[in-house]
Design an enzyme around this catalytic site. Sequence first.
Site, PDB file in Angstrom:
ATOM      1  N   ARG A   9      36.343  44.795  36.509  1.00  0.00           N
ATOM      2  CA  ARG A   9      35.599  46.009  36.870  1.00  0.00           C
ATOM      3  C   ARG A   9      35.420  46.152  38.378  1.00  0.00           C
ATOM      4  O   ARG A   9      34.923  47.167  38.848  1.00  0.00           O
ATOM      5  CB  ARG A   9      34.236  46.000  36.175  1.00  0.00           C
ATOM      6  CG  ARG A   9      34.392  46.056  34.647  1.00  0.00           C
ATOM      7  CD  ARG A   9      33.076  46.189  33.951  1.00  0.00           C
ATOM      8  NE  ARG A   9      32.506  47.498  34.269  1.00  0.00           N
ATOM      9  CZ  ARG A   9      31.253  47.826  34.048  1.00  0.00           C
ATOM     10  NH1 ARG A   9      30.419  46.965  33.508  1.00  0.00           N
ATOM     11  NH2 ARG A   9      30.814  49.021  34.358  1.00  0.00           N
ATOM     12  N   CYS A  10      35.837  45.132  39.129  1.00  0.00           N
ATOM     13  CA  CYS A  10      35.660  45.132  40.581  1.00  0.00           C
ATOM     14  C   CYS A  10      36.957  45.562  41.268  1.00  0.00           C
ATOM     15  O   CYS A  10      38.016  44.972  41.034  1.00  0.00           O
ATOM     16  CB  CYS A  10      35.262  43.733  41.036  1.00  0.00           C
ATOM     17  SG  CYS A  10      35.258  43.516  42.833  1.00  0.00           S
ATOM     18  N   GLY A  11      36.879  46.567  42.105  1.00  0.00           N
ATOM     19  CA  GLY A  11      38.050  47.072  42.807  1.00  0.00           C
ATOM     20  C   GLY A  11      38.716  46.020  43.681  1.00  0.00           C
ATOM     21  O   GLY A  11      39.941  45.892  43.699  1.00  0.00           O
TER      22      GLY A  11
END
Length: 113
Positions: A9-11
């Site tokens: 979920r982390c870019g």
Amino acid sequence: MITIYHNPRCGKSREGLSLLEKSGKEFEIIQYLKEVPTAEELKSILKLLGISPIELVRQKEEIWVQNFKGKTFSDEEIIKIMIENPILIERPIVINGKTATIGRPPEKILEIL
């Protein structure tokens, strides 16, 4: 073997994973929110990174701000807090043998490949 501690979920974590995929090297993905590192694993990671536990904490994360900011904790307590709240662990962490880096910015990963 190269290992990435990854949060999909982390870019920045996704960018780091993309760099590893483009490198053509074999690597292992550990989704640390599902496979939470043990205290011993975190200590090993910290040693490879050459940092203290507090430096691995995402101190702007809401959980930290609401529950822990401004309080004093021992290194052991901080490790326990990260295990109980793995979202607080900085990401992505990439380990290649005896070297490791936090992929912020993701290009730092290239330095250890």
